[in-house]
Design an enzyme around this catalytic site. Structure first.
Site, PDB file in Angstrom:
ATOM      1  N   ARG A  73       0.818  -1.221   0.000  1.00 50.41           N
ATOM      2  CA  ARG A  73       0.000   0.000   0.000  1.00 50.41           C
ATOM      3  C   ARG A  73       0.848   1.266   0.000  1.00 50.41           C
ATOM      4  O   ARG A  73       0.334   2.377  -0.198  1.00 50.41           O
ATOM      5  CB  ARG A  73      -0.922   0.018   1.224  1.00 50.41           C
ATOM      6  CG  ARG A  73      -1.895  -1.132   1.264  1.00 50.41           C
ATOM      7  CD  ARG A  73      -2.780  -1.035   2.478  1.00 50.41           C
ATOM      8  NE  ARG A  73      -3.731   0.045   2.342  1.00 50.41           N
ATOM      9  CZ  ARG A  73      -4.935  -0.068   1.800  1.00 50.41           C
ATOM     10  NH1 ARG A  73      -5.329  -1.234   1.361  1.00 50.41           N
ATOM     11  NH2 ARG A  73      -5.737   0.953   1.706  1.00 50.41           N
ATOM     12  N   TRP A 107       2.761   6.011   1.866  1.00 51.42           N
ATOM     13  CA  TRP A 107       2.940   6.505   0.498  1.00 51.42           C
ATOM     14  C   TRP A 107       2.833   8.018   0.612  1.00 51.42           C
ATOM     15  O   TRP A 107       1.781   8.557   0.933  1.00 51.42           O
ATOM     16  CB  TRP A 107       1.853   5.949  -0.423  1.00 51.42           C
ATOM     17  CG  TRP A 107       2.085   6.277  -1.860  1.00 51.42           C
ATOM     18  CD1 TRP A 107       2.891   5.617  -2.739  1.00 51.42           C
ATOM     19  CD2 TRP A 107       1.509   7.364  -2.598  1.00 51.42           C
ATOM     20  NE1 TRP A 107       2.855   6.219  -3.969  1.00 51.42           N
ATOM     21  CE2 TRP A 107       2.021   7.290  -3.918  1.00 51.42           C
ATOM     22  CE3 TRP A 107       0.624   8.398  -2.277  1.00 51.42           C
ATOM     23  CZ2 TRP A 107       1.669   8.204  -4.904  1.00 51.42           C
ATOM     24  CZ3 TRP A 107       0.272   9.305  -3.262  1.00 51.42           C
ATOM     25  CH2 TRP A 107       0.791   9.207  -4.564  1.00 51.42           C
ATOM     26  N   HIS A 153      -0.879   7.439 -38.770  1.00 53.56           N
ATOM     27  CA  HIS A 153      -1.284   8.815 -38.473  1.00 53.56           C
ATOM     28  C   HIS A 153      -0.316   9.486 -37.504  1.00 53.56           C
ATOM     29  O   HIS A 153      -0.649  10.512 -36.919  1.00 53.56           O
ATOM     30  CB  HIS A 153      -2.713   8.825 -37.924  1.00 53.56           C
ATOM     31  CG  HIS A 153      -3.696   8.242 -38.889  1.00 53.56           C
ATOM     32  ND1 HIS A 153      -4.179   8.922 -39.976  1.00 53.56           N
ATOM     33  CD2 HIS A 153      -4.240   6.999 -38.956  1.00 53.56           C
ATOM     34  CE1 HIS A 153      -4.995   8.147 -40.658  1.00 53.56           C
ATOM     35  NE2 HIS A 153      -5.043   6.970 -40.059  1.00 53.56           N
TER      36      HIS A 153
END
Ligand code: M6R
Length: 614
Positions: free
Chosen positions: A27, A75, A507
């Protein structure tokens, strides 16, 4: 994003807490810390970096064996990943220790107010404002739970908070708004954590906390109230998977283990969805059929890998139901004023069930009267709780930060939803639905076959270990597979990788093609698919410009052979189901390449498993 745990009971709290942190390190791994209450004092240790750094710190400077402790793996959001910014944070004077997951949006105003009152801060975090506010309330004589409720009333944003008071040797108090928190109920001991994995070793009995609730925990009691102090309803549940599911079981990485679990995960996701007469049933979908028949638009909302699963789903759902289906990145969704009515069906995909952007999208959609179906892997998580209905994927816990079995099971669940809608709305004949469902039910052994034949992909990683850039091409459902292959390489091998629709190449992206650049191309099934020949032309175009072509094509497709520098065979499946087999080699390629580069596959830099902040 962070992992938090609290323990109160007869065990050595520090050991329980650190073991729990290790299971939640996915986490966040910028720093880790632990605090215990001992002899009327708070003792804490915290270190920047992974939990191994905290282990070393605890070896050098042990903390007492006590029965009450909290811990955090971070975090970083506010303040860099330093020792000082690591949690727990203490109030001035050290009376209270607090850990936090989320973002306190009004922390700057609160901090200015506290500093004006003479409080000196020890960190740059938003969290410390909550610790200081809580400390002041408790010092002024408030009970810890009352103090927590008062502080929560002052905070804006997303937060799970867990706090201990030096004066209370066996009590912890936690609060939750917009971030996850579960209580583990043991015999003479109790736990709080971001994730059941943190305490599954000790108990399977859990309580999911609701929005804006406070829980007051001692070894023998769990009391839940709302922020006003009124008793609040709880949602008890039993954790159905066992500890081995949260362990590596001999694999070097969770990610590799989870890749190999995919046949089982997809099979479990499909299990029990078929009636004996072959029709499809989705028992959890408590939305009346009449309402499902009145839907005129579907919007799939998700982030990251789940978004790519949504892109696959769009092709299948539109084809089978003839309902227009949009797919939207959750973080963009509510900011563009999407057109949603009471006959719009919003489908969210989320492995964790906690992704903040997806959660906010659900709230926005429901405010506009749309029905929301969540496809989710985590029982009782916030996203399914806030949705009208849920289809659970039964992947088991996914711990590697890079999602793998999460993707495949989301795709499988979306197929189920698409076919179910087709059944309810009569947009397909019964025998057509049965044919697709039979093919779907037969995919787990085919995924296993792909796994059994992955050695060439592993060898390929050795060849490409020094590459700076890799491209992925696909068309139709092969396009999201290409995007997913590129994302896996970016997140764990830190390699520039792009996925393109093969038809879009001319493209612009073809300018990226240079001598020796590896290009993975997912080729649609031969013969049965009109796009097959066009993709074969695309392979020739890039090869003519020096690309090294890695072609994923079905068994027996001889047309691709002259143009493939490397050819990887896929089992024969129909076009719409091809992502279930075509994604697997790309996952393994990324896992292998990152391993060869010496990176931490399960905990890639800067990432965290659940993105619980916007
Ligand atoms: O838990 P969720 O499925 O809501 O997570 C969504 C994304 O954050 C997640 O898929 C992310 O992109 C993974 N790291 C991809 O491997």
């Amino acid at each position: 994003m962070c992992g938090i745990i609290g323990y109160t009971g007869p065990r050595v709290a520090r050991n329980v807490v650190v073991a729990g942190l290790r299971r939640m390190e996915y986490r966040g791994y910028d720093s880790a810390g632990v605090a215990v209450v001992s002899d009327g004092r708070i003792e804490y240790r915290k270190k920047a970096g992974k939990i191994t750094n905290l282990d070393a710190e605890l070896d050098d400077h042990p903390i007492p064996d006590t029965g009450l402790g909290i811990g955090h793996t971070r975090w970083a959001t506010h303040g860099g990943p330093t020792d000082a910014n690591a949690h727990p944070h203490l109030s001035a004077g050290g009376r209270v220790a607090l850990i936090h997951n989320g973002i306190i949006e009004n922390f700057a105003v609160l901090r200015t107010e506290l500093e004006a009152d003479g409080v000196t801060f020890a960190s740059q975090t938003d969290t410390e404002t909550a610790a200081q506010l809580l400390g002041r309330e408790v010092e002024a004589g408030a009970d810890l739970a009352d103090a927590m409720r008062t502080v929560c009333g002052r905070l804006e944003g997303a937060f799970t908070l867990v706090a201990v008071d030096a004066a209370e040797p066996d009590r912890l108090v936690a609060a939750r708004r917009n971030s996850p928190l579960v209580v583990g109920v043991g015999e003479g001991e109790n736990f709080v954590a971001s994730d059941v994995a943190a305490f599954i070793e000790f108990t399977r009995n859990a309580i999911e906390l609701g929005q804006d609730q406070v829980v007051d925990v001692t070894p023998t009691s769990v009391t839940v109230t709302d922020f006003a102090g009124r008793p609040a309803p709880t949602h008890p549940f039993e954790v159905t998977w066992d500890l081995s599911a949260a362990e590596k079981s001999g694999y070097d990485w969770f990610m590799r283990k989870e890749i190999y679990e995919q046949p089982r995960a997809v099979a479990d996701t499909l299990l029990g969805r078929f009636n004996p007469d072959g029709s499809l049933r989705l028992d959890e979908l408590h939305i009346p059929e009449a309402e499902l028949r009145s839907i005129d638009k579907i919007i799939i909302v998700a982030c990251g890998t789940a978004y790519y699963a949504g892109l696959v789903a769009k092709y299948a759902i539109e084809h089978w139901t003839r309902i227009a289906c949009e797919v939207e990145i959750a973080s963009e969704f509510r900011y563009r004023d999407p057109i949603i009515t009471g006959s719009t069906l919003v489908v969210t995909l989320s492995q964790s069930g906690e992704t903040a952007d997806t959660l906010m999208a659900i709230r926005h959609a429901r405010e506009q009267r749309a029905k929301v179906i969540a496809i989710c892997n985590t029982n009782g998580a916030t996203i399914p709780r806030e949705s009208d209905a849920v289809i659970y994927t039964h992947a088991g816990p996914e711990i590697g930060v890079a999602s793998t079995k999460g993707f495949l099971t989301q795709v499988a669940a979306c197929y189920l939803l698409g076919l179910y809608l087709a059944q309810v709305r009569g947009s397909m004949y019964d025998d057509e639905i049965h044919a697709v469902m039979s093919e779907l039910a037969a995919t787990p052994p085919l995924i296993q076959k792909v796994l059994d034949e992955l050695d060439p992909i592993k060898e390929l990683a050795k060849r490409f270990v020094d590459q700076k850039s890799v491209l992925f091409l696909g068309r139709h459902v092969g396009y999201p597979v290409a995007l997913e292959g590129a994302l896996k390489l970016k997140e764990i091998a830190y390699l520039h990788a792009e996925g393109f629709p093969a038809g879009e190449l001319k493209h612009g992206p073809i300018a990226l093609v240079e001598d020796g650049i590896p290009i993975f191309i997912v080729v649609p099934p031969q013969g049965r698919d009109q796009l097959h020949d066009k993709v074969v032309s695309n392979i020739q175009e890039v090869r003519a410009r020096g690309a090294l072509t890695v072609v994923l094509a079905e068994e027996g497709d001889a047309e691709v052979e002259p143009y493939a520098d490397v050819l990887f065979r896929l089992p024969k499946v129909s076009t719409l189901l091809q992502p279930l087999v075509a994604t697997v080699p790309l996952q393994m390629f990324a896992c292998e390449l990152a391993t060869l580069k010496g990176y931490d596959v399960d905990q890639p830099r800067n990432l965290a498993k659940s993105v619980t902040v916007e």
